[in-house]
Design a protein around this motif. Sequence first.
Motif, short mmCIF file in Angstrom:
data_model
loop_
_atom_site.label_atom_id
_atom_site.label_comp_id
_atom_site.label_asym_id
_atom_site.label_seq_id
_atom_site.Cartn_x
_atom_site.Cartn_y
_atom_site.Cartn_z
N ILE A 125 0.84 -1.20 0.00
CA ILE A 125 0.00 0.00 0.00
C ILE A 125 0.88 1.26 0.00
N ARG A 126 1.94 1.25 0.81
CA ARG A 126 2.85 2.41 0.83
C ARG A 126 3.52 2.62 -0.52
N ARG A 127 3.93 1.54 -1.20
CA ARG A 127 4.53 1.68 -2.53
C ARG A 127 3.53 2.26 -3.52
N LYS A 128 2.28 1.82 -3.45
CA LYS A 128 1.25 2.36 -4.34
C LYS A 128 1.05 3.86 -4.06
N MET A 129 1.07 4.23 -2.80
CA MET A 129 0.91 5.65 -2.45
C MET A 129 2.09 6.46 -2.99
N ALA A 130 3.29 5.94 -2.83
CA ALA A 130 4.48 6.65 -3.32
C ALA A 130 4.47 6.78 -4.83
N ALA A 131 4.01 5.75 -5.53
CA ALA A 131 3.97 5.79 -6.99
C ALA A 131 2.96 6.82 -7.50
N ARG A 132 1.92 7.07 -6.71
CA ARG A 132 0.89 8.02 -7.13
C ARG A 132 1.28 9.46 -6.80
#
Length: 98
Positions: free
Chosen positions: A88-95
């Motif tokens: 979830i944190r990686r998805k947030m960072a990618a966005r």
Amino acid sequence: MLQTFRWIALVEGVTTLALFLVAMPLKYWGGNPVLVPPVGMAHGLAWVAYVAAMAVCLPGKGFSASEWARTFVAALFPFGTFLNDGLIRRKMAARGPA
């Protein structure tokens, strides 16, 4: 929305731990079942909120089918939501910033 989902996942994980590490040992080893109903209900509500939040917070956020499955399966196992937090944190960072 992903930050909201992370918060709900944290609550679901903490209620799981409270049930397994506090309420159930108190019932089975201490002979005092008083905490199982309220903690169990809190965990059940948190689990339903987690699944509902998946449907509301995750669409359109770049999750593959396997990542959706992983996120759902995470709610079925103790510590699963904590282990899934990195995704979830990686998805947030990618966005980028919200």
